[in-house]
Enzyme design. Structure first.
Site, PDB file in Angstrom:
ATOM      1  N   LEU A  70      54.483  35.816  43.909  1.00 53.48           N
ATOM      2  CA  LEU A  70      54.280  36.394  45.232  1.00 53.48           C
ATOM      3  C   LEU A  70      54.264  37.900  45.066  1.00 53.48           C
ATOM      4  O   LEU A  70      55.083  38.459  44.323  1.00 53.48           O
ATOM      5  CB  LEU A  70      55.413  36.010  46.192  1.00 53.48           C
ATOM      6  N   ASP A  71      53.359  38.577  45.758  1.00 49.40           N
ATOM      7  CA  ASP A  71      53.356  40.035  45.732  1.00 49.40           C
ATOM      8  C   ASP A  71      54.695  40.563  46.231  1.00 49.40           C
ATOM      9  O   ASP A  71      55.349  39.938  47.071  1.00 49.40           O
ATOM     10  CB  ASP A  71      52.248  40.587  46.640  1.00 49.40           C
ATOM     11  N   ARG A  72      55.057  41.721  45.749  1.00 48.32           N
ATOM     12  CA  ARG A  72      56.333  42.322  46.153  1.00 48.32           C
ATOM     13  C   ARG A  72      56.499  42.404  47.679  1.00 48.32           C
ATOM     14  O   ARG A  72      57.565  42.070  48.205  1.00 48.32           O
ATOM     15  CB  ARG A  72      56.469  43.717  45.525  1.00 48.32           C
ATOM     16  N   THR A  74      55.219  40.575  50.003  1.00 46.55           N
ATOM     17  CA  THR A  74      55.092  39.277  50.666  1.00 46.55           C
ATOM     18  C   THR A  74      56.423  38.548  50.641  1.00 46.55           C
ATOM     19  O   THR A  74      57.084  38.501  49.607  1.00 46.55           O
ATOM     20  CB  THR A  74      54.020  38.413  49.976  1.00 46.55           C
TER      21      THR A  74
END
Length: 261
Positions: A70-72, A74
């Site tokens: 997961l992107d930071r 998100t």
């Protein structure tokens, strides 16, 4: 089979602490807060806190193995395996598109009621981490389906072109897993996600910061659905939206209960 654990309550003491969503002998899933890195990265050398380490501490020190990312910025469901063998099986399930992912995103404008974004994406390379990658690699297949859940028009002229500002809440299902796929696809659709400082609209990001005290990317990894790699039963793990987002939704005139989403 054990039932998923109830979502942990949000703690004002540690906004970056993940909470346990599910655990058995083979898997553990947590709710990753917005702003927390999944693992150590060359891009953030000064960072000292990571979801992997904090999840390990949360379950008594047992090693965890990442199976997706997961992107930071998100938030939402982050799944780990508890052995290399299970990690391999889950990684293959993600790669083979046997894991169904659902996200919620608050976007600029009134998005279409539903649709399919089939728009190939060039791989985004980082100068350090991808120094030896091929910059001429062709764009990769990227497909996202979506449906609009709610929309609102606010009496604020965020853009000089319009006397009001419109927003939508959309449910997203990525069928591929490209870097920043959802953020880039919604930008391509001219409905960027609010709070996206890379692919979004700075005017609307600033409006949400100043008017709603919203400091985050409004993208949530809501559910993961897959077959359990050992027990071979259907799994559906859901992350709570939490008080902050539900309060924001209520201010926008949308339902303010977890069960509504």
């Amino acid at each position: 089979m054990s039932e998923p654990l109830p979502p942990g309550s949000e703690s004002g003491e540690d906004a970056l602490a993940p909470t346990l969503l599910y655990q058995d002998d083979w898997l553990v899933a947590v709710n990753k807060p917005s702003g927390l890195l999944v693992h150590r990265s060359w891009l953030d050398k000064g960072e000292t806190r990571f979801a992997m380490q904090m999840t390990r501490d949360l379950i008594g020190g047992r090693h965890v193995y990442p199976v997706h990312r997961l992107d930071r910025p998100t938030s939402g469901v982050l799944l780990f395996a508890l052995s290399p063998e299970v990690a391999r099986s889950l990684t293959e399930a993600f790669a083979g598109r046997r894991v169904h992912k659902e996200y919620l995103a608050l976007v600029r404008g009134w998005a279409p009621a539903r649709g399919l974004i089939d728009y190939p994406l060039k791989e985004q390379l980082d100068k350090i981490a991808d120094a030896f990658a091929d910059p001429d690699k062709p764009a990769q297949e990227a497909v996202t389906s979506f449906s609009r859940l709610h929309q609102v028009e606010l009496p604020h002229a965020v853009s000089k072109k319009h006397a009001t500002s419109r927003y939508s809440l959309v449910r997203l299902a990525p069928h591929t897993g490209r870097k920043h796929q959802l953020r880039r696809h919604l930008d391509h659709l001219f409905h960027p996600i609010v709070g996206d400082t890379t692919h979004g609209d700075g005017r609307h990001n600033r409006f949400f910061r100043e008017h709603f005290d919203c400091q985050r990317l409004l993208l949530v990894a809501r559910t993961l659905s897959f077959e359990h790699p050992v027990l071979k039963v259907p799994m559906r793990i859901q992350a709570p939206l939490g008080a902050e987002l539900l309060s924001l939704f209520a201010r926008l005139g949308w339902p303010a209960s977890e069960s509504d989403y």
